[in-house]
Design an enzyme around this catalytic site. Structure first.
Site, short mmCIF file in Angstrom:
data_model
loop_
_atom_site.label_atom_id
_atom_site.label_comp_id
_atom_site.label_asym_id
_atom_site.label_seq_id
_atom_site.Cartn_x
_atom_site.Cartn_y
_atom_site.Cartn_z
N ASN A 189 -1.50 -1.87 13.69
CA ASN A 189 -2.95 -1.66 13.76
C ASN A 189 -3.30 -0.36 14.49
OD1 ASN A 189 -2.86 -4.14 12.59
ND2 ASN A 189 -3.82 -5.26 14.28
N SER A 224 -14.30 24.45 -27.22
CA SER A 224 -14.63 23.18 -27.86
C SER A 224 -13.66 22.96 -29.03
CB SER A 224 -16.07 23.23 -28.38
OG SER A 224 -16.24 22.32 -29.46
N GLU A 266 -19.17 21.49 -14.40
CA GLU A 266 -19.64 20.14 -14.75
C GLU A 266 -18.87 19.08 -13.96
OE1 GLU A 266 -20.66 19.92 -19.25
OE2 GLU A 266 -19.22 21.53 -19.00
N LYS A 269 -18.04 28.00 -28.78
CA LYS A 269 -18.37 27.46 -27.45
C LYS A 269 -17.46 27.99 -26.34
CE LYS A 269 -21.04 24.68 -26.49
NZ LYS A 269 -20.99 23.23 -26.75
N HIS A 276 -39.64 23.45 -9.13
CA HIS A 276 -39.81 22.51 -10.25
C HIS A 276 -39.19 23.08 -11.52
CE1 HIS A 276 -42.86 20.36 -7.77
NE2 HIS A 276 -43.10 21.60 -7.35
N SER A 317 0.82 -1.21 0.00
CA SER A 317 0.00 0.00 0.00
C SER A 317 0.85 1.26 0.00
CB SER A 317 -0.91 0.00 1.23
OG SER A 317 -0.14 -0.09 2.41
#
Ligand code: ARG
Length: 467
Positions: free
Chosen positions: A130, A297, A310, A303, A176, A44
């Protein structure tokens, strides 16, 4: 086939180089090193190397505790502490790169042997990986949670500053995703402020359970040496010590809590992002995003895409999944430490990393965006947004609200069929009028969108940022 066999042979030879490290930790009862296939799965280090500072720190404190418990002589403790200092310096310079060790704890122990010699073998007295890993990870999480809180506060401050300049800007509020009522833009902006305030409250509340020290629990039954755990906790900055060693080594509730808190924070950022994505569309045009927080874009020259926002929506999905994954790790584990728990760090690091990227980007987007007050006001001027105010006015004159609702509803229907405009019908048929300004100012109860109520809210928000 030959190639694969010889490849496996090479891998075995590679792990042979680290057999010394294995032997030091737990090699005694093993004739050889673990199979390469297990090693590849079990190792790990690439994940938990991020704990090295906390692990060194906890080891220093543990050496001190062993000294006070009479386990280490003064010179031994001093040699270990000095050696750990040199180990830290080497790690700072990148000594972990390409290291063959199983995890950060074995890496540090190996380096300590190199720096301090055989006395290094005394550090692990009365300690287990641990309790060690649980301690180091909690220390790391305490710091990460501080950083997150500061980032959250900075985003809240950006929202507040933007809201302060938008008290007199009016926009439609949506239910809504249909136009509902006019509100002050400050009111909308602050709606996101309070969600983030709850995120920050949750982080702070979680510290009570996070700042509990497992060190001194040993592998499961408790340490076999008379360590003063309270003093140790104080030295490491923990607020309390765990009460039960069996619980302490297997407890990852705090991982679940943090991940849930981060998932919810991710959901809040995602909702803010969705508002901004929507409001910055050509169709809404309420908000102009700062150019530096949009991207182009490859095909469409016109664009300007809100990729950062996002990704806030996207990352929120991963954060939610990580919270669920943490619960999945715990469910069904028998008491005590189980290797499944090693996965906790992948989840924690990924979630913190996501928020530590999202929060500054969101903050700068908020700071750089411009509100188009005219577009907002034009949309808020839709007379239908005042329908509730017309009904409220009838109600103030004694009409039961349900009846007023019905009467205004009938006027809307009439206006939609082209008979006349709603305002005219209201004036002529019901003798009532409404205005955007009147609608806003009617909502003066605490938490509403009237000017005074919003100014009060701004005061509350500023106060919330003081702590
Ligand atoms: N790398 C391990 C983890 O992250 C450390 C603890 C290992 N303990 C053990 N008994 N194998 O959980």
């Amino acid at each position: 086939v030959t190639g694969r066999v010889s490849g496996a042979g090479d891998a075995a030879a590679d792990t042979g180089a680290e057999a010394g490290a294995y032997r030091r930790l737990w090699g005694g009862r093993f004739a050889g090193a673990p199979a390469p296939a297990l090693d590849a799965l079990n190792r790990s280090l690439t994940v938990d190397i991020r704990l090295w500072r906390e692990d060194v720190e906890a080891s220093r404190a543990w050496a001190g505790a062993l000294l006070h418990a009479g386990v280490l002589r003064g010179d031994e403790a001093a040699a270990i502490v000095a050696g750990l200092g040199r180990v830290a310096a080497r790690l700072e310079e990148g000594a972990a790169a390409g290291a063959p060790d199983e995890d950060v704890h074995t890496l540090i122990e190996r380096l300590l042997y190199e720096e301090a010699g055989e006395v290094a073998g005394k550090l692990h007295t009365g300690r287990s990986r641990n309790d060690q890993v649980a301690t180091s990870t909690r220390l790391w999480a305490l710091r990460a949670s501080d950083r997150l809180e500061a980032e959250l506060r900075a985003l809240q401050a950006a929202l507040l500053a933007t809201a302060e300049g938008a008290v007199d800007a009016v926009m439609p509020a949506y239910t809504h995703l249909r136009r509902a009522q006019p509100v002050r833009a400050a009111h909308w902006l602050l709606s996101h402020f309070w969600a983030l305030q709850r995120d920050r409250d949750r982080l702070r509340d979680g510290r009570e359970r996070l700042a509990v020290m497992p060190l001194g629990s040993g592998a499961i039954a408790g340490t076999g040496f008379p360590v003063d755990r309270h003093a140790l906790a104080g030295a490491l900055g923990f607020a309390a010590i765990s009460a039960n060693s069996m619980d302490a080594v297997g407890d990852r509730d705090w991982v679940c809590e943090l991940l849930f808190g981060m998932a919810l924070c991710g959901a809040h950022l995602s909702r803010l992002a969705e508002d901004l994505i929507l409001y910055s569309t050509e169709e809404f045009g309420f908000v102009a995003l700062p150019e530096a927080f949009t991207t182009g874009s490859s095909l469409l020259p016109q664009k300007r895409n809100p990729d950062g926002l996002e990704l806030a929506r996207g990352k929120a999905a991963l954060l939610a999944a990580d919270a669920v994954a943490a619960l999945g790790l715990l469910k069904g584990l028998p008491t005590g430490y189980q290797k499944d728990l090693q996965e906790d760090k992948t989840l924690l690091f990924r979630a913190f990393d996501a928020l530590e990227r999202l929060l500054p980007a969101t903050r700068e987007t908020v700071r750089g965006m411009r509100l188009d007050r005219e577009r907002c006001a034009a949309a808020a001027a839709d007379p239908a947004l005042l329908a509730t105010d017309l009904a409220d006015e009838l109600t103030r004159r004694g009409m039961p609200f349900r009846e007023a609702h019905g009467q205004v509803g009938a006027l809307i229907r009439a206006s939609e069929s082209g008979t006349a405009a709603l305002a005219e019908l209201a004036r002529d048929q019901l003798g009532v009028a409404a205005s955007v300004e009147g609608s806003l100012e009617a909502r003066a109860a605490a938490g509403g969108t009237a000017r005074a109520a919003v100014l009060d809210q701004i005061g509350l928000a500023a106060e919330a940022l003081l702590t």
